[in-house]
Motif scaffolding. Structure first.
Motif, PDB file in Angstrom:
ATOM      1  N   ALA A  82       0.822  -1.201   0.000  1.00 55.55           N
ATOM      2  CA  ALA A  82       0.000   0.000   0.000  1.00 55.55           C
ATOM      3  C   ALA A  82       0.860   1.258   0.000  1.00 55.55           C
ATOM      4  N   VAL A  83       0.347   2.272  -0.678  1.00 58.13           N
ATOM      5  CA  VAL A  83       0.915   3.608  -0.577  1.00 58.13           C
ATOM      6  C   VAL A  83       0.314   4.321   0.622  1.00 58.13           C
ATOM      7  N   ALA A  84      -0.993   4.100   0.837  1.00 60.26           N
ATOM      8  CA  ALA A  84      -1.687   4.732   1.966  1.00 60.26           C
ATOM      9  C   ALA A  84      -2.979   3.998   2.242  1.00 60.26           C
ATOM     10  N   ASN A  85      -3.345   3.942   3.524  1.00 57.47           N
ATOM     11  CA  ASN A  85      -4.662   3.455   3.930  1.00 57.47           C
ATOM     12  C   ASN A  85      -5.583   4.668   3.942  1.00 57.47           C
ATOM     13  N   LEU A  86      -6.639   4.664   3.126  1.00 49.72           N
ATOM     14  CA  LEU A  86      -7.369   5.900   2.853  1.00 49.72           C
ATOM     15  C   LEU A  86      -8.569   6.142   3.755  1.00 49.72           C
ATOM     16  N   GLY A  87      -9.292   5.109   4.119  1.00 49.88           N
ATOM     17  CA  GLY A  87     -10.476   5.391   4.920  1.00 49.88           C
ATOM     18  C   GLY A  87     -11.224   4.147   5.363  1.00 49.88           C
ATOM     19  N   TYR A  88     -12.282   4.383   6.169  1.00 50.67           N
ATOM     20  CA  TYR A  88     -13.099   3.320   6.737  1.00 50.67           C
ATOM     21  C   TYR A  88     -14.575   3.704   6.639  1.00 50.67           C
ATOM     22  N   ALA A  89     -15.438   2.698   6.664  1.00 48.93           N
ATOM     23  CA  ALA A  89     -16.881   2.938   6.683  1.00 48.93           C
ATOM     24  C   ALA A  89     -17.585   1.663   7.140  1.00 48.93           C
ATOM     25  N   GLU A  90     -18.836   1.836   7.546  1.00 50.36           N
ATOM     26  CA  GLU A  90     -19.748   0.728   7.859  1.00 50.36           C
ATOM     27  C   GLU A  90     -19.149  -0.276   8.846  1.00 50.36           C
ATOM     28  N   GLY A  91     -18.397   0.240   9.824  1.00 52.96           N
ATOM     29  CA  GLY A  91     -17.803  -0.637  10.821  1.00 52.96           C
ATOM     30  C   GLY A  91     -18.774  -0.894  11.974  1.00 52.96           C
ATOM     31  N   ARG A  92     -18.853  -2.161  12.394  1.00 57.24           N
ATOM     32  CA  ARG A  92     -19.703  -2.503  13.544  1.00 57.24           C
ATOM     33  C   ARG A  92     -19.019  -3.565  14.398  1.00 57.24           C
ATOM     34  N   TRP A  93     -18.983  -3.310  15.708  1.00 56.29           N
ATOM     35  CA  TRP A  93     -18.545  -4.313  16.667  1.00 56.29           C
ATOM     36  C   TRP A  93     -19.769  -5.157  17.009  1.00 56.29           C
ATOM     37  N   LEU A  94     -19.681  -6.457  16.779  1.00 59.14           N
ATOM     38  CA  LEU A  94     -20.862  -7.324  16.828  1.00 59.14           C
ATOM     39  C   LEU A  94     -20.919  -8.214  18.062  1.00 59.14           C
ATOM     40  N   TRP A 143     -10.582   1.173   2.462  1.00 61.94           N
ATOM     41  CA  TRP A 143     -10.042   1.288   1.110  1.00 61.94           C
ATOM     42  C   TRP A 143      -8.609   1.766   1.178  1.00 61.94           C
ATOM     43  N   VAL A 144      -7.811   1.205   0.255  1.00 60.12           N
ATOM     44  CA  VAL A 144      -6.367   1.335   0.295  1.00 60.12           C
ATOM     45  C   VAL A 144      -5.851   1.675  -1.096  1.00 60.12           C
ATOM     46  N   MET A 145      -4.906   2.599  -1.169  1.00 59.93           N
ATOM     47  CA  MET A 145      -4.210   2.864  -2.420  1.00 59.93           C
ATOM     48  C   MET A 145      -3.033   1.894  -2.523  1.00 59.93           C
ATOM     49  N   VAL A 146      -3.041   1.084  -3.586  1.00 54.10           N
ATOM     50  CA  VAL A 146      -2.066   0.016  -3.740  1.00 54.10           C
ATOM     51  C   VAL A 146      -1.249   0.241  -5.014  1.00 54.10           C
ATOM     52  N   LYS A 147       0.035  -0.072  -4.969  1.00 53.40           N
ATOM     53  CA  LYS A 147       0.895   0.040  -6.139  1.00 53.40           C
ATOM     54  C   LYS A 147       0.479  -0.953  -7.225  1.00 53.40           C
ATOM     55  N   LYS A 148       0.661  -0.551  -8.474  1.00 47.62           N
ATOM     56  CA  LYS A 148       0.500  -1.471  -9.589  1.00 47.62           C
ATOM     57  C   LYS A 148       1.823  -2.173  -9.869  1.00 47.62           C
ATOM     58  N   ARG A 149       1.707  -3.372 -10.422  1.00 48.24           N
ATOM     59  CA  ARG A 149       2.905  -4.116 -10.793  1.00 48.24           C
ATOM     60  C   ARG A 149       3.501  -3.576 -12.087  1.00 48.24           C
ATOM     61  N   GLY A 150       2.611  -3.185 -13.016  1.00 47.70           N
ATOM     62  CA  GLY A 150       3.059  -2.701 -14.319  1.00 47.70           C
ATOM     63  C   GLY A 150       2.374  -1.402 -14.689  1.00 47.70           C
ATOM     64  N   THR A 151       2.489  -1.043 -15.974  1.00 42.96           N
ATOM     65  CA  THR A 151       1.917   0.219 -16.443  1.00 42.96           C
ATOM     66  C   THR A 151       0.711   0.030 -17.349  1.00 42.96           C
ATOM     67  N   ALA A 152       0.410  -1.201 -17.715  1.00 43.99           N
ATOM     68  CA  ALA A 152      -0.717  -1.448 -18.615  1.00 43.99           C
ATOM     69  C   ALA A 152      -2.035  -1.097 -17.922  1.00 43.99           C
ATOM     70  N   PRO A 153      -2.932  -0.348 -18.592  1.00 43.35           N
ATOM     71  CA  PRO A 153      -4.236  -0.009 -17.988  1.00 43.35           C
ATOM     72  C   PRO A 153      -5.042  -1.263 -17.686  1.00 43.35           C
ATOM     73  N   THR A 154      -5.749  -1.241 -16.573  1.00 42.67           N
ATOM     74  CA  THR A 154      -6.588  -2.377 -16.184  1.00 42.67           C
ATOM     75  C   THR A 154      -8.058  -2.153 -16.501  1.00 42.67           C
TER      76      THR A 154
END
Length: 340
Positions: A82-94, A143-154
């Motif tokens: 990861a480059v950065a951990n961006l955020g959280y949502a809909e979390g519940r302790w059950l 949600w997390v920003m993750v590095k790509k392995r290559g440069t080809a568009p996905t």
């Protein structure tokens, strides 16, 4: 190849369910180290006798111990690159976690979106932690920003629609919890549900300067192996990024001064690690009361709180243009249970 280089953005598939290694049995040791790392001193998580007087069988593990343990399980599969951990949502302790419980985690990929730079992408996952009986104890989206392995568009361009707030009716109160005989002297403050009004801002006063050693210990404790927290070559500035959960726990512990009776976190509505944190930063915290709700459990109310960790002044969040101030480290929106 027997070693694990971690996943890159191209390695994820929508709908994929990832079972994470390694199971972790939680003991009183985790609680002791947690309370040594942070100024955590909430009565419900410190005393079996206090917890029993509130209707529980014993003192449960701190809610963020559960979060960190489950989160740590996911890192090798979700955020090792990861480059950065961006955020959280809909979390519940059950379900409460007790000393002796063993936790495992799974994650479902619910969103993939390539960034315009072509070098990274954002991965959304819904993670569920379970105890040894297979009972879910925690669920959340991150949600997390993750590095790509290559440069080809996905071509990946799917972002999930997430609820901005966990509805009060969806909050899970631990079975048996009863605050009608709550001891405010032992808990440390007299303030109860009705003393907190929406719009109120609470300056938690204290500050803690983060040391390199303690954040490294914390990150290892939760078996979080993300490279940016350990390897100084991962960033151009040669610094090790402080694990965002370390900042969360530090801010939550500081909030005791003013919110000592907000005992249990039961939902995580949203959150963002706004700016990076590094060793040497002095972290302070302030809270804003956003909403109040009653529950069906005796004497138990819920407060929706914004918790802000900052290097700056209390109450300061955004500049005139609406952007976060550079001093702000964390903006967290959560529900906590408090005596009526």
């Amino acid at each position: 190849m027997k070693t694990n280089p971690g996943r890159f953005f191209e390695d994820y598939r929508m709908g994929e369910v990832i079972a994470h290694a390694v199971p972790r049995t939680i003991s009183g040791g985790e609680r002791a180290i947690y309370h040594a790392l942070y100024p955590a001193r909430g009565a419900l998580h410190s005393s079996d006798a206090f917890a029993q007087a509130c209707g529980l069988k014993a003192s449960p593990m701190d809610d963020l111990i559960t979060f960190h343990t489950v989160f740590g399980k996911t890192v090798p599969d979700i955020s090792l690159n990861a480059v950065a951990n961006l955020g959280y949502a809909e979390g519940r302790w059950l379900e409460p976690v007790w000393p002796g419980d063993t936790l495992t985690a799974t994650s479902e990929v619910i969103g993939l979106k390539e960034n315009s730079s072509g070098t990274t992408g954002v991965v959304w996952v819904r993670t569920t932690g379970r105890n040894q009986h297979g009972v879910p104890v925690l669920t959340y989206v991150r949600w997390v920003m993750v590095k790509k392995r290559g440069t080809a568009p996905t071509g990946a361009a799917t972002a999930p629609v997430l609820s901005p707030v966990v509805a009060p009716l969806d909050l899970v109160v631990p079975p048996g919890l009863d605050f009608t005989r709550h001891d405010f002297t032992l808990s440390g403050e007299p303030h109860r549900w009705g003393d907190h009004a929406p719009g109120e801002v609470i300056d938690h006063v204290d500050g803690v300067t983060i040391e390199e050693a303690e954040h490294m210990l914390a990150t290892r404790l939760w078996q979080n192996t993300a490279k940016v927290h350990f390897d100084t070559t991962q960033r151009p500035d040669g610094k090790r990024l402080i694990y965002g959960g370390h900042v969360i726990s530090l801010a939550r512990a500081l909030s005791f001064n003013g919110l000592a009776n907000a005992h249990l976190i039961v939902a995580l509505n949203g959150g963002a690690h706004v700016n990076p944190c590094f060793a040497g930063d002095t972290v302070r915290a302030w809270s804003e009361v956003l909403e109040r709700a009653e529950t069906s459990s005796p004497g138990v109310g819920a407060l929706r709180l914004r918790l802000v960790a900052t290097r700056g002044a209390p109450g300061v969040l955004r500049d005139a243009s609406g952007k976060y101030e550079a001093s702000v480290l964390l903006d967290l929106d959560y529900w906590a249970l408090i005596p009526l």
